[in-house]
Design an enzyme around this catalytic site. Structure first.
Site, mmCIF file in Angstrom:
data_model
loop_
_atom_site.group_PDB
_atom_site.id
_atom_site.type_symbol
_atom_site.label_atom_id
_atom_site.label_comp_id
_atom_site.label_asym_id
_atom_site.label_seq_id
_atom_site.Cartn_x
_atom_site.Cartn_y
_atom_site.Cartn_z
ATOM 1 N N ASP A 1 0.838 -1.206 0.000
ATOM 2 C CA ASP A 1 0.000 0.000 0.000
ATOM 3 C C ASP A 1 0.869 1.251 0.000
ATOM 4 O O ASP A 1 1.334 1.698 1.046
ATOM 5 C CB ASP A 1 -0.908 -0.003 1.232
ATOM 6 C CG ASP A 1 -2.095 -0.929 1.061
ATOM 7 O OD1 ASP A 1 -2.757 -0.853 0.010
ATOM 8 O OD2 ASP A 1 -2.362 -1.713 1.983
ATOM 9 N N MET B 1 -1.592 4.467 -4.192
ATOM 10 C CA MET B 1 -2.571 5.497 -3.801
ATOM 11 C C MET B 1 -1.824 6.825 -3.812
ATOM 12 O O MET B 1 -1.516 7.406 -2.768
ATOM 13 C CB MET B 1 -3.132 5.164 -2.411
ATOM 14 C CG MET B 1 -4.098 3.984 -2.442
ATOM 15 S SD MET B 1 -4.401 3.290 -0.818
ATOM 16 C CE MET B 1 -2.998 2.188 -0.704
ATOM 17 N N MET C 1 -12.229 -0.923 -3.903
ATOM 18 C CA MET C 1 -11.997 -0.505 -2.517
ATOM 19 C C MET C 1 -13.293 -0.650 -1.728
ATOM 20 O O MET C 1 -14.329 -0.110 -2.119
ATOM 21 C CB MET C 1 -11.543 0.960 -2.448
ATOM 22 C CG MET C 1 -10.162 1.262 -3.002
ATOM 23 S SD MET C 1 -8.790 0.436 -2.173
ATOM 24 C CE MET C 1 -9.073 0.824 -0.454
ATOM 25 N N GLY D 1 -6.551 4.875 2.424
ATOM 26 C CA GLY D 1 -5.746 5.732 3.301
ATOM 27 C C GLY D 1 -5.297 5.053 4.587
ATOM 28 O O GLY D 1 -4.227 5.352 5.099
ATOM 29 N N GLY E 1 -5.409 1.268 7.143
ATOM 30 C CA GLY E 1 -5.809 -0.101 7.429
ATOM 31 C C GLY E 1 -6.783 -0.088 8.598
ATOM 32 O O GLY E 1 -6.979 0.942 9.249
ATOM 33 N N GLY E 2 -7.406 -1.222 8.851
ATOM 34 C CA GLY E 2 -8.233 -1.376 10.048
ATOM 35 C C GLY E 2 -9.590 -0.699 10.016
ATOM 36 O O GLY E 2 -10.199 -0.496 11.066
ATOM 37 N N GLY F 1 -10.058 -3.904 1.743
ATOM 38 C CA GLY F 1 -10.471 -3.070 2.866
ATOM 39 C C GLY F 1 -11.513 -3.724 3.754
ATOM 40 O O GLY F 1 -12.597 -4.089 3.301
ATOM 41 N N GLY F 2 -11.142 -3.906 5.026
ATOM 42 C CA GLY F 2 -12.114 -4.386 6.014
ATOM 43 C C GLY F 2 -12.457 -5.859 5.909
ATOM 44 O O GLY F 2 -13.470 -6.309 6.444
HETATM 45 C C1 DX5 Z 1 -6.347 0.943 2.502
HETATM 46 C C2 DX5 Z 1 -5.436 -0.083 1.893
HETATM 47 C C3 DX5 Z 1 -5.771 -1.509 2.264
HETATM 48 C C4 DX5 Z 1 -5.649 -1.802 3.728
HETATM 49 C C5 DX5 Z 1 -6.123 -3.170 4.046
HETATM 50 O O1 DX5 Z 1 -6.062 2.190 1.976
HETATM 51 O O2 DX5 Z 1 -5.492 0.005 0.489
HETATM 52 O O3 DX5 Z 1 -4.973 -2.398 1.504
HETATM 53 O O4 DX5 Z 1 -4.352 -1.641 4.180
HETATM 54 O O5 DX5 Z 1 -6.128 -3.286 5.427
HETATM 55 P P1 DX5 Z 1 -7.367 -3.870 6.252
HETATM 56 O O6 DX5 Z 1 -7.479 -5.320 5.865
HETATM 57 O O7 DX5 Z 1 -6.966 -3.645 7.655
HETATM 58 O O8 DX5 Z 1 -8.590 -3.085 5.857
HETATM 59 ZN ZN ZN Z 2 -4.524 -1.627 -0.656
#
Ligand code: DX5
Ligand code: ZN
Length: 209
Positions: A32, A65, A134, A139, A141-142, A171-172
């Protein structure tokens, strides 16, 4: 169903050791890359990818990103990315960026944020290896999985009858939410759910199950 593991929430001071035991259980390592401009957060760039490249042959799935992704394609390709995904919402010309990635012989992905309509990427599907949907605002994680993307995934799955591309969801994703997407995508990206787990290998196996 394939698994791409996001390194974002791992301990960067001990990254190589933390990831090494997990490689046999994942299909891709998800990088990322955030620039503090396209998204309101900074993460890492080429040096981390280059360093990890020496450690493993697992496929590197790089998620840019960033603003001006086209200007950085050569750098991320040379660092060892196997798949390079950029955002439709970025300011680079989509077709030219796709061409730049293909010129480096890498697989090309296009990503859309949760509120971006699927229709806008239809003209590019014939050129893509994957679409990364997405399921959180990019932006961090978590964050919590947004069920509003389910309809988009269903429509995208229909389009797989016409075009040859893979669907990635990012994501998520965790042991609860994976059931919502398992029939609608080819690869899930997982980050915090593994990083926070006290038994990472078993959590990866549980996700596959
Ligand atoms: C968010 C990232 C995701 C994220 C995934 O901007 O693109 O790849 O790190 O993390 P989790 O699984 O915690 O949503
Ligand atoms: Zn990602």
């Amino acid at each position: 169903m394939k698994i791409s593991l996001s390194i974002l929430d791992f301990d960067f001071s001990n990254l190589a050791n933390e990831l090494e035991p997990l490689y046999p259980y994942i299909d891709y390592l998800h990088m990322d890359v955030m620039d503090g401009n396209f998204v309101p957060n900074l993460s890492f760039g080429v040096p981390i990818i280059k360093s990890l490249r020496k450690q493993t042959k697992v496929l590197f799935d790089t998620h840019l990103m960033i603003t001006n992704p086209k200007d950085f394609i050569n750098d991320f390709a040379n660092a060892g990315s196997d798949l390079i995904t950029f955002h439709y919402e970025s300011n680079s010309d989509v077709l030219q960026t796709i061409k730049a990635i293909k010129a480096k012989n890498k697989q090309v992905g296009l990503s859309i944020k949760p509120n971006t309509e699927l229709g806008v990427i239809k003209p590019y599907l014939e050129h893509l290896d994957l679409v990364l949907v997405m399921s959180v605002e990019p932006g961090f994680g978590g964050q919590k999985f947004m069920t509003s993307v389910i309809d988009k995934l269903r429509s995208l799955k229909e389009l797989q009858k016409e075009y040859d591309f893979k669907i990635f969801v990012d994501g998520g994703i965790n042991l609860d939410t994976i059931s919502e997407v398992k029939d609608l995508c080819d690869t899930v990206i997982v980050g915090s759910c593994i990083a926070k787990s006290t038994d990472r290998i078993n959590t990866l196996l549980d996700l596959k199950r």
